[in-house]
Design a protein around this motif. Sequence first.
Motif, PDB file in Angstrom:
ATOM      1  N   ASP A 119       1.035  -1.320   0.047  1.00 42.36           N
ATOM      2  CA  ASP A 119       0.057   0.237  -0.164  1.00 42.36           C
ATOM      3  C   ASP A 119       0.792   1.175  -0.101  1.00 42.36           C
ATOM      4  OD1 ASP A 119      -2.433   1.612   0.146  1.00 42.36           O
ATOM      5  OD2 ASP A 119      -2.893   0.860   2.160  1.00 42.36           O
ATOM      6  N   LYS A 132      -6.231   1.939  -3.334  1.00 42.58           N
ATOM      7  CA  LYS A 132      -6.171   0.327  -3.799  1.00 42.58           C
ATOM      8  C   LYS A 132      -4.976  -0.322  -3.076  1.00 42.58           C
ATOM      9  CE  LYS A 132      -8.639   0.492  -8.080  1.00 42.58           C
ATOM     10  NZ  LYS A 132      -9.849   0.674  -7.449  1.00 42.58           N
ATOM     11  N   LEU A 134      -3.019  -3.247  -2.737  1.00 39.40           N
ATOM     12  CA  LEU A 134      -2.601  -4.552  -3.592  1.00 39.40           C
ATOM     13  C   LEU A 134      -2.146  -5.836  -2.879  1.00 39.40           C
ATOM     14  CD1 LEU A 134      -0.864  -2.301  -6.474  1.00 39.40           C
ATOM     15  CD2 LEU A 134      -3.481  -3.026  -6.201  1.00 39.40           C
ATOM     16  N   PRO A 148      -5.447  -5.692  -6.957  1.00 36.70           N
ATOM     17  CA  PRO A 148      -6.719  -5.116  -5.753  1.00 36.70           C
ATOM     18  C   PRO A 148      -7.541  -5.960  -5.500  1.00 36.70           C
ATOM     19  CG  PRO A 148      -6.922  -4.126  -8.129  1.00 36.70           C
ATOM     20  CD  PRO A 148      -5.762  -4.786  -8.230  1.00 36.70           C
TER      21      PRO A 148
END
Length: 182
Positions: A119, A132, A134, A148
């Motif tokens: 992040d 988002k 990930l 995501p």
Amino acid sequence: MTHPHANLPHHIYVNVDNRFLGPNMPAGVTAGIWHGVYAREAQVLMCHVFLESGANWSGLPLHALSFTNDFSFTAESLMPWGAMGTDTVVWSANYLLGLACEVHAPIKAKGRHTGLVVDWVDGFSRYPQEHKPLNLIMLDSGQFALLPNNYLTYKDAHFVREEATHNMKYYRRGETVYWEKA
């Protein structure tokens, strides 16, 4: 002060595609230990890998690493969203570690969650519709994807019910920012 580098909470043994280690490297792979990441906004995540030669290599792109010798997926397929800032955070999502998952976009694949989520703390993280985190997924092919939440579904025989999956068509991302009342 930004922190573009982050340690992985646990290291991962990988093979590095020799094409990324220099134009005169012999074909094949070099064994390594992936221990950190580096991010520049809008770029593919870069990796810090300790190589079997004793060298510590910084700046290997995500698509240069595999748990096997398969490097068939492109950078765009493995990480459809570039890094969303330079203040990088990697955290352990212990519950997700080892869960089987199915990737629905941008490729169709199966894999397992590594338990790691990447992040960024920046402007995007202020807006729920843009934020988002990930998930780092090790695909069955051996390559790693950074995706995501809305690109994946998970399998958990003890919790996930097939009859509940039809509700996903109603899911919409949250766009409300909740602040404490003064």
